[in-house]
Write a protein that holds these residues in place. Structure first.
Motif, PDB file in Angstrom:
ATOM      1  N   HIS A  67     -45.676 -19.896  14.370  1.00 26.45           N
ATOM      2  CA  HIS A  67     -45.684 -20.614  13.083  1.00 26.45           C
ATOM      3  C   HIS A  67     -44.431 -21.479  12.985  1.00 26.45           C
ATOM      4  O   HIS A  67     -43.592 -21.291  12.112  1.00 26.45           O
ATOM      5  N   ILE A  68     -44.324 -22.414  13.903  1.00 28.13           N
ATOM      6  CA  ILE A  68     -43.098 -23.228  14.023  1.00 28.13           C
ATOM      7  C   ILE A  68     -43.130 -24.497  13.173  1.00 28.13           C
ATOM      8  O   ILE A  68     -42.086 -25.072  12.886  1.00 28.13           O
ATOM      9  N   LEU A  69     -44.316 -24.936  12.743  1.00 28.92           N
ATOM     10  CA  LEU A  69     -44.361 -26.191  11.977  1.00 28.92           C
ATOM     11  C   LEU A  69     -43.728 -25.983  10.594  1.00 28.92           C
ATOM     12  O   LEU A  69     -43.994 -24.979   9.933  1.00 28.92           O
ATOM     13  N   PRO A  70     -42.905 -26.936  10.155  1.00 25.62           N
ATOM     14  CA  PRO A  70     -42.198 -26.748   8.875  1.00 25.62           C
ATOM     15  C   PRO A  70     -43.087 -26.982   7.649  1.00 25.62           C
ATOM     16  O   PRO A  70     -43.938 -27.878   7.649  1.00 25.62           O
ATOM     17  N   ASN A  71     -42.858 -26.150   6.643  1.00 21.73           N
ATOM     18  CA  ASN A  71     -43.485 -26.324   5.311  1.00 21.73           C
ATOM     19  C   ASN A  71     -45.008 -26.467   5.319  1.00 21.73           C
ATOM     20  O   ASN A  71     -45.560 -27.274   4.575  1.00 21.73           O
ATOM     21  N   ILE A  72     -45.651 -25.688   6.137  1.00 21.54           N
ATOM     22  CA  ILE A  72     -47.102 -25.817   6.198  1.00 21.54           C
ATOM     23  C   ILE A  72     -47.800 -24.481   5.928  1.00 21.54           C
ATOM     24  O   ILE A  72     -48.948 -24.432   5.519  1.00 21.54           O
ATOM     25  N   ASP A  73     -47.058 -23.389   6.153  1.00 24.04           N
ATOM     26  CA  ASP A  73     -47.568 -22.038   5.848  1.00 24.04           C
ATOM     27  C   ASP A  73     -46.384 -21.107   5.588  1.00 24.04           C
ATOM     28  O   ASP A  73     -45.305 -21.568   5.227  1.00 24.04           O
ATOM     29  N   ASP A  74     -46.554 -19.806   5.836  1.00 21.11           N
ATOM     30  CA  ASP A  74     -45.454 -18.867   5.575  1.00 21.11           C
ATOM     31  C   ASP A  74     -44.461 -18.791   6.742  1.00 21.11           C
ATOM     32  O   ASP A  74     -43.596 -17.921   6.777  1.00 21.11           O
ATOM     33  N   GLY A  75     -44.589 -19.708   7.694  1.00 24.44           N
ATOM     34  CA  GLY A  75     -43.663 -19.744   8.831  1.00 24.44           C
ATOM     35  C   GLY A  75     -42.406 -20.512   8.494  1.00 24.44           C
ATOM     36  O   GLY A  75     -41.808 -20.295   7.437  1.00 24.44           O
ATOM     37  N   SER A  76     -42.006 -21.423   9.370  1.00 22.50           N
ATOM     38  CA  SER A  76     -40.777 -22.187   9.184  1.00 22.50           C
ATOM     39  C   SER A  76     -40.740 -22.889   7.820  1.00 22.50           C
ATOM     40  O   SER A  76     -41.710 -23.531   7.419  1.00 22.50           O
ATOM     41  N   SER A  77     -39.575 -22.763   7.139  1.00 24.49           N
ATOM     42  CA  SER A  77     -39.476 -23.323   5.788  1.00 24.49           C
ATOM     43  C   SER A  77     -38.788 -24.691   5.763  1.00 24.49           C
ATOM     44  O   SER A  77     -38.657 -25.296   4.707  1.00 24.49           O
TER      45      SER A  77
END
Ligand SMILES: [Fe+2]
Length: 259
Positions: A7-17
């Motif tokens: 979950h590396i993509l920013p601001n798209i889910d509960d991963g990278s913020s």
């Protein structure tokens, strides 16, 4: 190495913020020996339906930042698709992205507590279309019992199985750790991926898990098999399924099941 679940993509889910977190995650991964990451943000029907185009655009942006920062790691598009009876239809409509947008493999997440009885129908429907479902972090599902009967069934239906490196490392407790190692020893696992969400704890690292497996006397050839399978996903190549080792269930478990 290639990480097929992250979950590396920013601001798209509960991963990278943030973009900074994503860049830091990429640095951690590269240091671990990971050269490619398939970004797999959560896709949940009716709840969190990220458009395909948004994932592609987000990947492109992050890749540009990585080039600017001189980080030699490439992000490829993908999604972690939460199972629902309608995901095959949505896929056909072009709403759901496959791994590396290759129309060959799709990452599917199941609920943690209750097994959806229609799971095998979904696997079948994707297989008919020439797409192989990869079941995400099988070790985290409560209903995957000690005999691994369900895992055998899913593989027989044509699914492949992924385990989290962080589960092998013990981040989800001893029980999940032992279950992960046991699944791998029975050749029921085709991929190890990070399922990383951030820069601490659930981080994009795989090598530590491989070291643990070596100490647990998992065959080096099986570790190679697991690593090569991730490359095959990126290239859209066929994966050979090795015969799983049938689990010998201890007599008291068998007895327990009867009552
Ligand atoms: Fe995930």
């Amino acid at each position: 190495m290639i990480d097929i679940h992250c979950h590396i993509l920013p601001n798209i889910d509960d991963g990278s913020s943030s973009m900074e977190t994503s860049i830091e995650m990429a640095r951690i991964a590269l240091e671990d020996g990971i050269k490619f990451i398939i970004a797999t943000p959560h896709y949940i029907e009716y709840e969190h339906e990220i458009p395909r185009e948004a994932i592609l655009k987000n990947c492109q942006e992050l890749n540009q930042f990585l080039i600017q920062k001189g980080i030699e790691l490439k992000i490829l598009p993908g999604a972690e698709v939460f199972i629902s009876p309608t995901i095959v239809e949505s896929y056909k409509k072009g709403k759901i992205i496959s791994l590396n947008d290759g129309r060959k493999y799709i990452l599917i997440e199941l609920p943690v507590a209750a097994y959806p009885e229609y799971t095998e129908d979904i696997i079948f429907e994707f297989k008919v279309m020439g797409i192989t479902p990869i079941i995400a972090h099988i070790e985290r599902y409560f209903y995957v019992k000690d005999d691994f009967e369900l895992v055998f069934r899913l593989i027989n239906k044509g699914a492949l199985i992924q385990v989290n490196s962080t589960s092998v490392m013990g981040l989800f407790g001893k029980e999940v750790k032992n279950k992960s190692i046991d699944l791998i020893k029975h050749r029921l696992v085709h991929f190890i991926a990070s399922d990383a969400h951030t820069t601490r704890g659930r981080v994009p690292k795989i090598s530590e898990a491989l070291e643990i497996l070596r100490k647990e006397r998992v065959d080096e050839s099986y570790i190679d098999y697991i690593l090569i399978n991730s490359q095959k996903v990126v290239r859209g190549e066929e994966i050979e399924i090795l015969d799983p080792i049938k689990k010998k269930v201890k007599w008291f478990y068998r007895l327990k099941r009867r009552f």
